[in-house]
Design a protein around this motif. Structure first.
Motif, PDB file in Angstrom:
ATOM      1  N   GLY A  33       0.821  -1.207   0.000  1.00 28.21           N
ATOM      2  CA  GLY A  33       0.000   0.000   0.000  1.00 28.21           C
ATOM      3  C   GLY A  33       0.849   1.247   0.000  1.00 28.21           C
ATOM      4  N   GLN A  34       0.182   2.377   0.227  1.00 30.38           N
ATOM      5  CA  GLN A  34       0.838   3.675   0.209  1.00 30.38           C
ATOM      6  C   GLN A  34       0.492   4.465   1.464  1.00 30.38           C
ATOM      7  N   VAL A  35       1.416   5.339   1.857  1.00 30.23           N
ATOM      8  CA  VAL A  35       1.183   6.293   2.939  1.00 30.23           C
ATOM      9  C   VAL A  35       1.340   7.680   2.323  1.00 30.23           C
ATOM     10  N   ILE A  36       0.301   8.491   2.442  1.00 32.46           N
ATOM     11  CA  ILE A  36       0.300   9.831   1.869  1.00 32.46           C
ATOM     12  C   ILE A  36       0.306  10.845   3.008  1.00 32.46           C
ATOM     13  N   ALA A  60       0.368   4.534  10.218  1.00 29.98           N
ATOM     14  CA  ALA A  60      -0.023   4.168   8.856  1.00 29.98           C
ATOM     15  C   ALA A  60       0.779   2.963   8.363  1.00 29.98           C
ATOM     16  N   LEU A  61       2.089   2.962   8.618  1.00 30.58           N
ATOM     17  CA  LEU A  61       2.933   1.839   8.204  1.00 30.58           C
ATOM     18  C   LEU A  61       2.505   0.560   8.918  1.00 30.58           C
ATOM     19  N   ASP A  62       2.232   0.647  10.215  1.00 27.85           N
ATOM     20  CA  ASP A  62       1.775  -0.520  10.975  1.00 27.85           C
ATOM     21  C   ASP A  62       0.470  -1.071  10.418  1.00 27.85           C
ATOM     22  N   LEU A  63      -0.439  -0.184  10.041  1.00 29.48           N
ATOM     23  CA  LEU A  63      -1.722  -0.605   9.486  1.00 29.48           C
ATOM     24  C   LEU A  63      -1.524  -1.393   8.194  1.00 29.48           C
ATOM     25  N   LEU A  64      -0.651  -0.914   7.315  1.00 30.60           N
ATOM     26  CA  LEU A  64      -0.400  -1.602   6.054  1.00 30.60           C
ATOM     27  C   LEU A  64       0.242  -2.973   6.275  1.00 30.60           C
TER      28      LEU A  64
END
Length: 73
Positions: A33-36, A60-64
């Motif tokens: 995925g991506q983090v914006i 966000a990184l942990d979620l992905l």
């Protein structure tokens, strides 16, 4: 019986898209995925297109990564 641990190498690539900093995560040939970065918050975007607003980049990184391990890992 115990399970053997799998080591998965995750690659993080940062780039500018339309004036926004975007971080893409990949593992082997799979896109996590991506983090914006969006002003004072971050948006985690799953490969399915689902978006989550979070407060920090680490969140966000942990979620992905969590989504990858649950559904594809």
């Amino acid at each position: 019986m115990s399970r053997k641990d799998k080591n998965i190498q995750i690659t993080e690539e940062e780039k500018m898209v339309n004036g926004q900093l975007v971080t893409e995560l990949t593992a082997k040939k799979s896109k996590l995925g991506q983090v914006i970065a969006d002003q004072d918050k971050f948006i985690a975007v799953l490969p399915s297109g689902e978006r989550f607003n979070v407060k920090t980049e680490n969140e966000a990184l942990d979620l992905l990564i969590r989504d990858f391990h649950l559904h594809r890992g």
